[in-house]
Design an enzyme around this catalytic site. Structure first.
Site, PDB file in Angstrom:
ATOM      1  N   HIS A  70      15.226 -19.255 107.154  1.00  0.00           N
ATOM      2  CA  HIS A  70      16.297 -19.491 108.134  1.00  0.00           C
ATOM      3  C   HIS A  70      17.397 -18.436 107.984  1.00  0.00           C
ATOM      4  CE1 HIS A  70      15.098 -23.328 110.086  1.00  0.00           C
ATOM      5  NE2 HIS A  70      14.331 -23.382 109.013  1.00  0.00           N
ATOM      6  N   THR A  71      16.987 -17.196 107.806  1.00  0.00           N
ATOM      7  CA  THR A  71      17.925 -16.079 107.705  1.00  0.00           C
ATOM      8  C   THR A  71      17.625 -15.003 108.749  1.00  0.00           C
ATOM      9  OG1 THR A  71      16.453 -15.223 106.012  1.00  0.00           O
ATOM     10  CG2 THR A  71      18.441 -16.308 105.232  1.00  0.00           C
ATOM     11  N   ASP A  72      16.356 -14.940 109.229  1.00  0.00           N
ATOM     12  CA  ASP A  72      16.001 -13.829 110.127  1.00  0.00           C
ATOM     13  C   ASP A  72      16.810 -13.870 111.418  1.00  0.00           C
ATOM     14  OD1 ASP A  72      14.605 -16.064 111.130  1.00  0.00           O
ATOM     15  OD2 ASP A  72      12.728 -14.968 111.502  1.00  0.00           O
ATOM     16  N   LEU A 108       2.697 -22.112 109.113  1.00  0.00           N
ATOM     17  CA  LEU A 108       2.037 -20.872 108.670  1.00  0.00           C
ATOM     18  C   LEU A 108       1.983 -19.865 109.803  1.00  0.00           C
ATOM     19  CD1 LEU A 108      -0.851 -22.354 106.493  1.00  0.00           C
ATOM     20  CD2 LEU A 108       1.393 -21.531 105.778  1.00  0.00           C
ATOM     21  N   ASP A 149       7.946 -13.793 111.753  1.00  0.00           N
ATOM     22  CA  ASP A 149       6.519 -14.131 111.799  1.00  0.00           C
ATOM     23  C   ASP A 149       5.707 -13.050 112.514  1.00  0.00           C
ATOM     24  OD1 ASP A 149       7.622 -16.373 110.732  1.00  0.00           O
ATOM     25  OD2 ASP A 149       7.257 -17.660 112.466  1.00  0.00           O
TER      26      ASP A 149
HETATM   27  C1  GAF Z   1      10.046 -20.087 111.821  1.00  0.00           C
HETATM   28  C2  GAF Z   1      10.587 -19.002 112.725  1.00  0.00           C
HETATM   29  F1  GAF Z   1       9.653 -18.654 113.654  1.00  0.00           F
HETATM   30  C3  GAF Z   1      10.982 -17.767 111.912  1.00  0.00           C
HETATM   31  O1  GAF Z   1      11.535 -16.808 112.761  1.00  0.00           O
HETATM   32  C4  GAF Z   1      11.955 -18.149 110.797  1.00  0.00           C
HETATM   33  O2  GAF Z   1      13.218 -18.439 111.345  1.00  0.00           O
HETATM   34  C5  GAF Z   1      11.402 -19.328 110.001  1.00  0.00           C
HETATM   35  O3  GAF Z   1      11.014 -20.413 110.826  1.00  0.00           O
HETATM   36  C6  GAF Z   1      12.404 -19.849 109.001  1.00  0.00           C
HETATM   37  O4  GAF Z   1      12.678 -18.882 108.057  1.00  0.00           O
HETATM   38  O5  GAF Z   1       8.853 -19.687 111.248  1.00  0.00           O
END
Ligand code: GAF
Length: 383
Positions: free
Chosen positions: A40-42, A125, A167
């Protein structure tokens, strides 16, 4: 005991021939992922450290001479429409990801497309990014950056999932036996640095534990947490202190998690697996207590794994269900698996399943005669 990653290319081609009555023109696959740390940082311009899994999604396709789009998949799901649907009303379910990917690459004309996957759906995943990345890799030949732009547009704009870019980036740009340090500062495509990741060489392995609890990133909970975190990150330090709960906790999670990514990379580079494990567990505690995206089943896996001899464990991905990653000495792996399963049974949770966490390769186009590795990880942006 661990679910091995199968090669589904032959089965995909066979199914395409059976369902569509001819040979496919294009074959591609893209991996699911686990994130080692940086959760939850991207979407907040922060850091993360994902690895691609051996488990992948396979797409085989061929253009049609009419304007029909006909999508099939291994578990018999099927969607059929005219190309006008590619710009029309939103779809739901797995077909929306394929159609989103086709929209993002500006697909014109008809298409037959078949999907097979060993990435569990809704398990955190990154099954949706694997599907999108496999589709864009199959139907276009573009630079890695252009494929990534298309994959991000597909999920964020066309499907409307409020995700960040981790991802899709790791699915397209992963390097075998490496994690990918991603920095989303600046708001554009992330800067990436491959970090050698082979704990197996030191007698330690990454185990992926699927709790069996399912979730979707577009179900509302993820968007709410994202909105709170964005509000918290917009505050000055003084405002954070004065802000009402939960904003200070959301902010503390993001700041401490970015710091943990830097510390995990440093510990990985000096092969200090004890420190990596401790940071995994600290990340889980932060996600559980400050960001509040864990669930009782994930907490139980982390607790059971740690008390059974793991070096550390944490939830991975968006949370609210899905998977945990466990860093464990290989000599302790079977014991950890047995104890995690026993703890889930005792608590009345779903039976967990276990996948290997070895770092695999990126999205790949395959030749008709067998896999041909198009190594997108050689992209210029990766230093
Ligand atoms: C999900 C989101 F798709 C990613 O972008 C990321 O925010 C993640 O949750 C949490 O780190 O996979």
């Amino acid at each position: 005991m661990l679910i091995p990653a199968p090669d589904l290319l032959p089965a995909s081609v066979r199914a395409f021939v059976e369902r569509h009555g001819r040979e496919p023109s294009w074959r591609a696959s893209a991996p699911g992922r686990v994130n080692l740390v940086g959760e939850h940082t991207d979407y907040l311009g922060g850091l993360c450290l994902p690895v691609a899994l051996g488990h992948r999604t396979w797409v085989v396709a061929a253009p049609r001479t009419d304007s029909r789009v006909h999508l099939t998949s291994g578990d018999a799901l099927e969607w059929s429409g005219d190309t006008s649907h590619l710009t029309g009303s939103p779809l739901r379910g797995w077909a929306s990801y394929v159609v989103g990917a086709l929209r993002a690459v500006g697909w014109q004309g008809g298409l037959d497309l078949h999907v097979e996957s060993s990435v569990p759906v809704g398990a955190g995943l990154s099954s949706s990014a694997a599907l999108i990345c496999a589709v864009v890799t199959a139907v276009t030949e573009r630079s890695p950056d252009d494929l990534l732009r298309a994959a991000l547009e597909a999920e964020q704009v066309h499907v409307g999932a409020p995700t960040g870019g981790m991802d899709q980036t790791v699915s397209l740009l992963a390097r075998p036996a490496h994690a990918l340090l991603l920095d989303f500062a600046g708001g554009g495509l992330p800067a990436g640095r491959p970090v050698p990741w082979s704990p197996e060489r030191d007698g330690v392995e990454l185990l992926v534990v699927d709790t069996g609890v399912r979730h979707a990133n577009d179900d509302g909970a993820f968007a709410r947490r994202r909105a709170e975190a964005e509000a918290a990150m917009a505050l000055s330090p003084d405002e954070v202190v004065a802000a009402r709960d939960p904003l200070p906790r959301r902010r503390r999670h993001v700041d401490s998690e970015n710091d943990r990514v830097r510390r995990v990379v440093a510990a990985v580079e000096r092969h200090d697996w004890t420190e990596v494990g401790a940071l995994f567990t600290a990340s889980h505690v932060s996600l559980r207590d400050d960001h509040e995206v864990s669930c009782v089943e994930l907490d139980a896996v982390v607790e059971a794994a740690r008390t059974a001899g793991a070096l550390g464990a944490r939830m991975t991905g968006g949370g609210f269900g899905g998977c945990a990653v466990v860093l464990v000495p290989t000599t302790q792996r079977d014991r950890v698996v047995a104890r995690v399963s026993a703890a889930a049974r005792a608590a009345g949770h779903p039976e967990p399943s276990f996948l290997p966490g070895e770092a695999g390769g990126p999205a790949t186009r395959h030749r008709a005669a067998g896999p041909s590795h198009v190594d997108l990880s050689q992209a210029q942006r990766l230093t």
